[in-house]
Design an enzyme around this catalytic site. Structure first.
Site, PDB file in Angstrom:
ATOM      1  N   LYS A 272       0.842  -1.212   0.000  1.00 30.43           N
ATOM      2  CA  LYS A 272       0.000   0.000   0.000  1.00 30.43           C
ATOM      3  C   LYS A 272       0.875   1.259   0.000  1.00 30.43           C
ATOM      4  CE  LYS A 272      -2.162  -1.245   3.836  1.00 30.43           C
ATOM      5  NZ  LYS A 272      -1.678  -2.593   4.179  1.00 30.43           N
TER       6      LYS A 272
ATOM      7  N   ARG B  46      11.887  -6.425   5.047  1.00 28.65           N
ATOM      8  CA  ARG B  46      11.883  -4.994   5.391  1.00 28.65           C
ATOM      9  C   ARG B  46      12.391  -4.796   6.819  1.00 28.65           C
ATOM     10  NH1 ARG B  46       6.400  -1.596   5.176  1.00 28.65           N
ATOM     11  NH2 ARG B  46       5.924  -2.869   7.000  1.00 28.65           N
TER      12      ARG B  46
HETATM   13  P1  B4P Z   1       0.890   0.380   8.204  1.00 25.82           P
HETATM   14  O1  B4P Z   1       1.913   1.415   8.362  1.00 25.82           O
HETATM   15  O2  B4P Z   1      -0.359   0.752   7.468  1.00 25.82           O
HETATM   16  O3  B4P Z   1       1.708  -0.735   7.478  1.00 25.82           O
HETATM   17  P2  B4P Z   1       1.698  -2.014   6.632  1.00 25.82           P
HETATM   18  O4  B4P Z   1       0.335  -2.612   6.596  1.00 25.82           O
HETATM   19  O5  B4P Z   1       2.809  -2.768   7.247  1.00 25.82           O
HETATM   20  O6  B4P Z   1       2.244  -1.723   5.194  1.00 25.82           O
HETATM   21  P3  B4P Z   1       2.009  -1.618   3.604  1.00 25.82           P
HETATM   22  O7  B4P Z   1       0.945  -2.484   3.007  1.00 25.82           O
HETATM   23  O8  B4P Z   1       1.896  -0.141   3.362  1.00 25.82           O
HETATM   24  O9  B4P Z   1       3.321  -2.204   3.014  1.00 25.82           O
HETATM   25  P4  B4P Z   1       4.495  -1.574   2.157  1.00 25.82           P
HETATM   26  O10 B4P Z   1       4.072  -0.891   0.917  1.00 25.82           O
HETATM   27  O11 B4P Z   1       5.308  -0.773   3.100  1.00 25.82           O
HETATM   28  O12 B4P Z   1       0.418  -0.215   9.638  1.00 25.82           O
HETATM   29  C1  B4P Z   1       1.274  -0.456  10.745  1.00 25.82           C
HETATM   30  C2  B4P Z   1       0.486  -0.545  12.067  1.00 25.82           C
HETATM   31  O13 B4P Z   1      -0.108   0.748  12.385  1.00 25.82           O
HETATM   32  C3  B4P Z   1      -0.710  -1.505  12.123  1.00 25.82           C
HETATM   33  O14 B4P Z   1      -0.326  -2.829  12.440  1.00 25.82           O
HETATM   34  C4  B4P Z   1      -1.562  -0.865  13.270  1.00 25.82           C
HETATM   35  O15 B4P Z   1      -1.076  -1.199  14.550  1.00 25.82           O
HETATM   36  C5  B4P Z   1      -1.363   0.621  13.063  1.00 25.82           C
HETATM   37  N1  B4P Z   1      -2.420   1.235  12.245  1.00 25.82           N
HETATM   38  C6  B4P Z   1      -2.218   1.873  11.054  1.00 25.82           C
HETATM   39  N2  B4P Z   1      -3.394   2.312  10.548  1.00 25.82           N
HETATM   40  C7  B4P Z   1      -4.367   1.943  11.429  1.00 25.82           C
HETATM   41  C8  B4P Z   1      -5.792   2.094  11.448  1.00 25.82           C
HETATM   42  N3  B4P Z   1      -6.454   2.697  10.436  1.00 25.82           N
HETATM   43  N4  B4P Z   1      -6.482   1.586  12.500  1.00 25.82           N
HETATM   44  C9  B4P Z   1      -5.839   0.982  13.518  1.00 25.82           C
HETATM   45  N5  B4P Z   1      -4.496   0.801  13.560  1.00 25.82           N
HETATM   46  C10 B4P Z   1      -3.750   1.271  12.521  1.00 25.82           C
HETATM   47  O16 B4P Z   1       5.279  -2.865   1.690  1.00 25.82           O
HETATM   48  C11 B4P Z   1       5.887  -3.762   2.563  1.00 25.82           C
HETATM   49  C12 B4P Z   1       7.193  -4.281   1.976  1.00 25.82           C
HETATM   50  O17 B4P Z   1       6.982  -4.986   0.754  1.00 25.82           O
HETATM   51  C13 B4P Z   1       8.196  -3.173   1.655  1.00 25.82           C
HETATM   52  O18 B4P Z   1       9.459  -3.552   2.112  1.00 25.82           O
HETATM   53  C14 B4P Z   1       8.160  -3.065   0.136  1.00 25.82           C
HETATM   54  O19 B4P Z   1       9.400  -2.651  -0.401  1.00 25.82           O
HETATM   55  C15 B4P Z   1       7.821  -4.482  -0.283  1.00 25.82           C
HETATM   56  N6  B4P Z   1       7.075  -4.530  -1.531  1.00 25.82           N
HETATM   57  C16 B4P Z   1       6.085  -3.677  -1.911  1.00 25.82           C
HETATM   58  N7  B4P Z   1       5.606  -4.031  -3.136  1.00 25.82           N
HETATM   59  C17 B4P Z   1       6.302  -5.158  -3.527  1.00 25.82           C
HETATM   60  C18 B4P Z   1       6.277  -6.007  -4.688  1.00 25.82           C
HETATM   61  N8  B4P Z   1       5.422  -5.795  -5.700  1.00 25.82           N
HETATM   62  N9  B4P Z   1       7.121  -7.072  -4.723  1.00 25.82           N
HETATM   63  C19 B4P Z   1       7.986  -7.304  -3.698  1.00 25.82           C
HETATM   64  N10 B4P Z   1       8.076  -6.523  -2.576  1.00 25.82           N
HETATM   65  C20 B4P Z   1       7.236  -5.465  -2.493  1.00 25.82           C
END
Ligand code: B4P
Length: 189
Positions: free
Chosen positions: A14, A128
């Site tokens: 995302k 990551r």
């Molecule tokens: P978030 O910060 O939203 O994080 P995420 O779900 O880990 O990440 P995302 O899907 O964005 O992954 P990314 O692109 O970085 O949440 C963290 C925490 O915050 C939650 O657990 C919760 O506690 C809290 N929180 C946030 N919002 C909330 C809400 N609304 N309500 C309640 N709590 C909330 O990608 C991940 C990795 O994959 C990266 O290293 C990237 O380089 C890699 N990647 C991306 N695309 C790729 C591809 N096509 N191929 C290979 N690798 C890829």
């Protein structure tokens, strides 16, 4: 206004795709994860409370994130549109977002869902975690918690947006550019 909800399990990409979408469509990026990490960095009361939950891979309370999003919408009154990244994550958050946007005479245009299997998610997040220093990327049991939270509380939003005719799924496995092209073709339709 072009208001997009980017949806998917933790590590689905995302944040990665948001960066590219903002550049192309000139939208304001609202990532609740990034906002919360900013609060932690600044050691605010909210940040200190959120840190415990985030480090354990648990969602922070709805009223906290809904309040944060409400403030950001107020701060960006002249925006062409928003990308909601990682928000909403529960039905209560989705209902609150609909109300907040209706109060500004606008609405969510579509939910774009990145679909990625659990094995690939775990692999990406552990990778990551080697550089990010994020406690929630550091071990498999926390990552499993995050995926469970997603399945229990967030996945039902697929039905919420499908009922509004706004849900669009995209294969989130493949090259970042190919996934971006699939998202753009849905937005530009
Ligand atoms: P978030 O910060 O939203 O994080 P995420 O779900 O880990 O990440 P995302 O899907 O964005 O992954 P990314 O692109 O970085 O949440 C963290 C925490 O915050 C939650 O657990 C919760 O506690 C809290 N929180 C946030 N919002 C909330 C809400 N609304 N309500 C309640 N709590 C909330 O990608 C991940 C990795 O994959 C990266 O290293 C990237 O380089 C890699 N990647 C991306 N695309 C790729 C591809 N096509 N191929 C290979 N690798 C890829």
């Amino acid at each position: 206004m072009l208001n997009l909800v980017l949806f998917g399990p933790p590590g689905a990409g995302k944040g990665t795709q948001s960066e590219k979408l903002i550049a192309k469509y000139q939208l304001v990026h609202l990532s609740t994860g990034d906002i919360l990490r900013g609060e932690i960095k600044n050691q605010t009361t909210l940040g200190l409370e959120a840190k415990k939950l985030m480090d354990a891979g648990v969602l922070v309370p709805d009223e906290v994130v809904i309040g944060m999003i409400g403030n950001k919408l107020e701060e960006n009154k002249s925006a062409k549109g928003f990308i909601f990244d990682g928000f909403p994550r529960t039905t209560a958050q989705a209902e609150a977002l609909d109300k907040l946007l209706a109060g500004k005479n606008t609405s969510v245009k579509m939910m774009l869902a990145l679909e990625v299997d659990n094995e690939e998610l775990t692999k990406r997040l552990l990778l990551r975690g080697k550089d990010s220093g994020r406690a929630d990327d550091s071990n498999e049991s926390i990552i499993r918690n995050r995926i469970n939270e997603y399945n229990n509380k967030t996945a039902p939003l697929k039905d919420y947006y499908t009922a509004q005719g706004k849900f669009h799924g995209v294969n989130g496995i493949g090259s970042i550019d190919d996934i971006f092209a699939s998202l753009c073709s849905l937005i530009d339709k």
